[in-house]
Design an enzyme around this catalytic site. Structure first.
Site, PDB file in Angstrom:
ATOM      1  N   ASP A  82       0.944  -1.337   0.052  1.00 56.42           N
ATOM      2  CA  ASP A  82      -0.031   0.056   0.116  1.00 56.42           C
ATOM      3  C   ASP A  82       0.922   1.316  -0.143  1.00 56.42           C
ATOM      4  O   ASP A  82       0.364   2.377   0.615  1.00 56.42           O
ATOM      5  CB  ASP A  82      -0.918   0.125   1.300  1.00 56.42           C
ATOM      6  CG  ASP A  82      -2.009  -1.214   1.252  1.00 56.42           C
ATOM      7  OD1 ASP A  82      -2.564  -1.456   0.151  1.00 56.42           O
ATOM      8  OD2 ASP A  82      -2.193  -1.550   2.218  1.00 56.42           O
ATOM      9  N   HIS A 134      -4.855  -1.351  -6.070  1.00 61.45           N
ATOM     10  CA  HIS A 134      -4.210  -0.134  -6.235  1.00 61.45           C
ATOM     11  C   HIS A 134      -5.212   0.801  -6.625  1.00 61.45           C
ATOM     12  O   HIS A 134      -6.311   0.787  -7.658  1.00 61.45           O
ATOM     13  CB  HIS A 134      -3.399  -0.469  -7.625  1.00 61.45           C
ATOM     14  CG  HIS A 134      -2.179  -1.320  -7.333  1.00 61.45           C
ATOM     15  ND1 HIS A 134      -1.551  -2.059  -8.238  1.00 61.45           N
ATOM     16  CD2 HIS A 134      -1.818  -1.899  -6.081  1.00 61.45           C
ATOM     17  CE1 HIS A 134      -0.312  -2.929  -7.841  1.00 61.45           C
ATOM     18  NE2 HIS A 134      -0.582  -2.791  -6.615  1.00 61.45           N
TER      19      HIS A 134
END
Ligand code: IMP
Length: 460
Positions: free
Chosen positions: A13, A41
């Protein structure tokens, strides 16, 4: 032409999707090389706000081809859903290709993922419950089902029957001591029903068929034509199957070594590796996170950074920047440069901490790297340096010189701790909020004394 791998330098992340979205305008081919739809994403661009799980982040540029490499595990119905969502937003995804050698995530993988987590109880790994681990287990155990197997419906059904016979034995084992609860009952029936699974997967296969290619041939042609290729990583070093906080790791290799394998290109053809690190640290799922903040500061990071998992919605664990972990990643990945994301999240802090080493509270020993023993890593405490905050909104800054001096000093300090140049700094999710740190404005960033390690990513 160049081949650039974009790799997560922390716990995942880090903002790889937005970095790839930014770089992809100059790319001919973007390749996802690992993981599956456990990835999340986030991409915000002029077309809208998107959450991608499988589809590479170059999909928004119609002339950029996007490949799901052989190293990715693919859940066909989930991929179809993602295609449908993008079609609704106006993207036909004719520029998406799927390697015929990629393995499939089957419904029984998801079920087994969930059962294994239940069995672990308090020691659970905190997986995304997407069946990723069990799919990779079957791949390595040489009994996986691949994309290419979907072409022959009868052959697929035969493989599925064999797989489900085995899955039934596993599921029965889990419930030998007690019965499944209502919630799982339906899921078990669906996952273990050969007719239902075959119908769903073969329907998805029909939809995906126009996208399926010999991935290696596509990559080879792109290399021979001198195309610009981006390798899009998933997760980060600390969740790498070999180098991460085992067993709290994923089942593939996010580092550049995994890129060569999972994309199907020679390792020597990777010209540059761009690491992506957040200006602080976050993680979803269990396992050591030495700088985690269970206090107001952690809550502020979470709220300011909107730190909730893209795939699962779980609140991310938040903490200060861990320079030891990033340095560990630099050593493994050999970054040509680093893109530092979400600097603006720190705008509101008067004072900012950076972890430069760990200390063992039991022995007093100082640690400058990540230990193999996860139980030891769990108890190590961060040794912090305190840096002044800048107390100014940076989201409007568009050039390095526009950043407040304390923000620049923070970035420069992280750079010296990492031992790799920081070439990009992001101050918000929009494409325009990516600051290139080069004098010429061309995106070429020199590592001191090493011209060969330049990362060229095109003009701003
Ligand atoms: P799995 O990949 O679902 O087996 O999960 C293994 C570990 O990686 C867990 O700690 C997950 O929370 C973490 N993980 C998996 N995918 C992502 C992601 O895209 N971002 C952040 N963490 C992830």
């Amino acid at each position: 032409m160049s081949v650039i791998a974009v790799v997560g330098a922390q716990w995942g992340d880090e903002g790889k999707g937005r970095v790839v979205d930014y770089l992809a305008r100059d790319a001919d081919l973007v390749i996802r090389y690992g993981g599956g739809n456990n990835a999340g994403h986030t991409v915000i661009n002029p077309h809208g706000h998107f959450k991608l799980h499988l589809i590479p982040s170059g999909i928004f540029y119609p002339t950029t081809r996007n490949l799901l490499g052989n190293g990715v595990v693919i859940n066909p119905p989930a991929l179809v859903r993602e295609l449908d969502d993008l079609a609704e937003a106006g993207f036909d995804c004719g520029n998406l290709f799927i390697s015929d050698r990629a393995h499939l995530v089957m419904p029984h993988h998801i079920l087994i993922d969930q059962l294994e987590e239940r069995e672990r109880g308090a020691a659970k790994l905190g997986t995304t419950s997407r069946g990723i681990g069990p799919a990779f287990v079957d791949k390595v155990a040489r009994r996986g089902i691949r994309v290419v197997d979907l072409v022959d419906a009868d052959g697929f059904r035969a493989r599925l029957d064999t797989a489900l016979r085995r899955a039934r034995r596993i599921v029965e084992g889990y419930f030998a001591a007690g019965g499944p609860d209502d919630e799982l009952d339906g899921a078990i029936r669906e996952a273990l029903d050969p007719e239902g699974v075959a119908a769903t997967y073969l329907a998805a296969a029909e939809r995906l068929a126009p996208h399926v290619v010999d991935g290696q041939a596509l990559v080879d042609e792109a290399l021979r034509d001198g195309e610009h290729i981006l390798l899009e990583g998933q997760l980060g070093t600390m969740r790498d199957i070999d180098w991460g906080i085992y067993p709290f790791v994923t089942s593939s290799s996010p580092i550049p070594g995994g890129a060569s394998l999972g994309a199907g290109l020679p390792a020597v053809r990777i010209d540059q590796v761009l690491g992506v690190a957040k200006a602080y640290t976050t993680a979803v799922g269990a396992g050591p996170l030495p700088t985690e903040l269970i206090d107001d500061a952690g809550e502020r990071l979470r709220e300011r950074g909107a730190e909730y998992g893209t795939s699962t919605g779980r609140p991310r664990r938040c903490g200060w920047y861990d320079a030891v972990a990033v340095r560990f990643s630099v050593r493994l990945a050999g970054y040509s440069a680093i893109a530092l994301t979400k600097l603006d999240v720190l705008d509101a802090f008067d004072s900012i901490r950076v972890c430069t080493a760990y200390r063992d509270p039991e022995t007093g020993e100082r640690w400058e790297t990540v230990p193999a023993a996860t139980s030891l890593y769990e108890r190590l405490e961060p040794v912090y340096e305190d840096l002044p905050g800048w107390g100014t909104d940076t989201t409007g800054c568009r050039a390095w010189d526009e950043l407040p001096p304390a923000a620049r000093a923070y970035v420069e300090h992280l750079e010296s701790l990492a031992g790799a140049p920081i070439s990009h700094v992001s101050v918000g999710p929009e494409r325009a909020q990516m600051i290139l740190r080069d004098a010429a404005g061309e995106g070429a960033v020199s590592a001191p004394g090493d011209a060969a390690r330049n990362v060229h990513v095109g003009s701003a």
